[in-house]
Design a protein around this motif. Structure first.
Motif, PDB file in Angstrom:
ATOM      1  N   LYS A  44       0.834  -1.211   0.000  1.00 31.78           N
ATOM      2  CA  LYS A  44       0.000   0.000   0.000  1.00 31.78           C
ATOM      3  C   LYS A  44       0.869   1.261   0.000  1.00 31.78           C
ATOM      4  N   GLU A  45       1.901   1.269   0.811  1.00 28.66           N
ATOM      5  CA  GLU A  45       2.782   2.440   0.846  1.00 28.66           C
ATOM      6  C   GLU A  45       3.437   2.679  -0.509  1.00 28.66           C
ATOM      7  N   GLU A  46       3.837   1.617  -1.154  1.00 26.43           N
ATOM      8  CA  GLU A  46       4.448   1.758  -2.478  1.00 26.43           C
ATOM      9  C   GLU A  46       3.436   2.308  -3.480  1.00 26.43           C
ATOM     10  N   ASP A  48       0.830   4.117  -2.780  1.00 24.05           N
ATOM     11  CA  ASP A  48       0.561   5.510  -2.423  1.00 24.05           C
ATOM     12  C   ASP A  48       1.676   6.416  -2.938  1.00 24.05           C
ATOM     13  N   ARG A  49       2.919   5.936  -2.811  1.00 19.95           N
ATOM     14  CA  ARG A  49       4.042   6.744  -3.301  1.00 19.95           C
ATOM     15  C   ARG A  49       3.945   6.953  -4.802  1.00 19.95           C
ATOM     16  N   GLN A  50       3.483   5.986  -5.470  1.00 16.66           N
ATOM     17  CA  GLN A  50       3.370   6.098  -6.923  1.00 16.66           C
ATOM     18  C   GLN A  50       2.049   6.746  -7.321  1.00 16.66           C
ATOM     19  N   GLN A  51       1.285   7.172  -6.377  1.00 19.47           N
ATOM     20  CA  GLN A  51      -0.005   7.833  -6.601  1.00 19.47           C
ATOM     21  C   GLN A  51      -0.899   6.989  -7.503  1.00 19.47           C
ATOM     22  N   LYS A  52      -0.913   5.701  -7.237  1.00 19.99           N
ATOM     23  CA  LYS A  52      -1.786   4.817  -7.993  1.00 19.99           C
ATOM     24  C   LYS A  52      -3.010   4.511  -7.157  1.00 19.99           C
ATOM     25  N   GLN A  54      -5.687   3.719  -4.686  1.00 22.37           N
ATOM     26  CA  GLN A  54      -5.739   3.717  -3.231  1.00 22.37           C
ATOM     27  C   GLN A  54      -6.501   2.459  -2.788  1.00 22.37           C
TER      28      GLN A  54
END
Length: 104
Positions: A44-46, A48-52, A54
């Motif tokens: 999930k964090e990855e 979120d970082r890639q703004q994909k 949610q």
């Protein structure tokens, strides 16, 4: 009397060992769920970082962790209760053996 105490001691020991096995089983399940939750959190964090996409994670696993934790605590309380009975029975058994030896 010593035979009866020995039998009760054996029965309580078997109950205690069964509960200990249940504790170990649920601790293993809890660890597996914690690993899954950790992996899901990293994914999930990855994302979120890639703004994909949610995603919502952890609700089911978190609930399962709480359920297993509660079950483990209940089993540990039961194990402690059996441990106390075992200690008492063992003490009574030893006293009975001492009395029997003194009579011999």
């Amino acid at each position: 009397m010593a035979d009866g105490l020995q039998k009760r001691l054996h029965t309580e020991l078997e109950k205690f060992q069964t509960i200990q096995k249940d504790v170990a089983k649920h601790v293993g399940l809890r660890q597996q769920l914690e690993g899954q939750l950790s992996e899901n959190t990293m994914v999930k964090e990855e994302l979120d970082r890639q703004q994909k996409v949610q995603i919502t994670i952890g609700h089911y696993i978190g609930g399962e962790l709480k359920r297993h934790e509660s079950h483990i605590k209940d089993l540990e309380k039961k194990a402690e209760s059996h441990r106390e009975v075992l200690n008492k029975l063992q003490h009574q058994f030893q006293q009975a053996q001492v009395k029997a030896a003194a009579k011999s």
